[in-house]
Design a protein around this motif. Structure first.
Motif, PDB file in Angstrom:
ATOM      1  N   ARG A  28     100.081  10.032  11.442  1.00  0.00           N
ATOM      2  CA  ARG A  28      98.693   9.931  11.914  1.00  0.00           C
ATOM      3  C   ARG A  28      98.587   8.783  12.896  1.00  0.00           C
ATOM      4  O   ARG A  28      99.415   7.877  12.909  1.00  0.00           O
ATOM      5  CB  ARG A  28      97.731   9.746  10.742  1.00  0.00           C
ATOM      6  CG  ARG A  28      97.992   8.494   9.951  1.00  0.00           C
ATOM      7  CD  ARG A  28      97.068   8.413   8.744  1.00  0.00           C
ATOM      8  NE  ARG A  28      97.453   7.321   7.879  1.00  0.00           N
ATOM      9  CZ  ARG A  28      98.171   7.460   6.777  1.00  0.00           C
ATOM     10  NH1 ARG A  28      98.572   8.651   6.393  1.00  0.00           N
ATOM     11  NH2 ARG A  28      98.491   6.418   6.044  1.00  0.00           N
ATOM     12  N   GLU A  29      97.552   8.831  13.725  1.00  0.00           N
ATOM     13  CA  GLU A  29      97.290   7.774  14.700  1.00  0.00           C
ATOM     14  C   GLU A  29      95.824   7.399  14.632  1.00  0.00           C
ATOM     15  O   GLU A  29      94.976   8.246  14.348  1.00  0.00           O
ATOM     16  CB  GLU A  29      97.607   8.251  16.121  1.00  0.00           C
ATOM     17  CG  GLU A  29      99.065   8.499  16.384  1.00  0.00           C
ATOM     18  CD  GLU A  29      99.324   8.894  17.829  1.00  0.00           C
ATOM     19  OE1 GLU A  29      98.512   8.534  18.705  1.00  0.00           O
ATOM     20  OE2 GLU A  29     100.322   9.576  18.065  1.00  0.00           O
ATOM     21  N   PHE A  30      95.535   6.154  14.923  1.00  0.00           N
ATOM     22  CA  PHE A  30      94.163   5.677  14.963  1.00  0.00           C
ATOM     23  C   PHE A  30      93.882   5.153  16.360  1.00  0.00           C
ATOM     24  O   PHE A  30      94.682   4.395  16.912  1.00  0.00           O
ATOM     25  CB  PHE A  30      93.945   4.546  13.937  1.00  0.00           C
ATOM     26  CG  PHE A  30      94.132   4.993  12.518  1.00  0.00           C
ATOM     27  CD1 PHE A  30      93.087   5.572  11.826  1.00  0.00           C
ATOM     28  CD2 PHE A  30      95.349   4.845  11.886  1.00  0.00           C
ATOM     29  CE1 PHE A  30      93.255   5.994  10.509  1.00  0.00           C
ATOM     30  CE2 PHE A  30      95.532   5.261  10.576  1.00  0.00           C
ATOM     31  CZ  PHE A  30      94.479   5.839   9.890  1.00  0.00           C
TER      32      PHE A  30
END
Length: 55
Positions: A28-30
């Motif tokens: 995942r990436e933020f």
């Protein structure tokens, strides 16, 4: 540090290395947008009195 926590830390660092080298994608990436500090200061009242010399 507890052995289990250290083991998890090492595994995480190994996974980071794989991602940095491009061998795997992160799960995942933020993405965080920068705040508009000036607009925030206009909405939020100051917590303490101003200490600037021109007041």
């Amino acid at each position: 540090m507890e052995k289990e926590l250290f083991k998890r830390l090492v595994e995480s660092m190994m996974e980071m290395g794989v991602i940095v080298r491009g061998e795997n994608q992160p799960s995942r990436e933020f993405h965080v947008e920068p705040n508009d500090a000036k607009a925030d200061r206009e909405v939020i009242p100051p917590v303490q009195p101003s200490v600037s010399p021109d007041t």
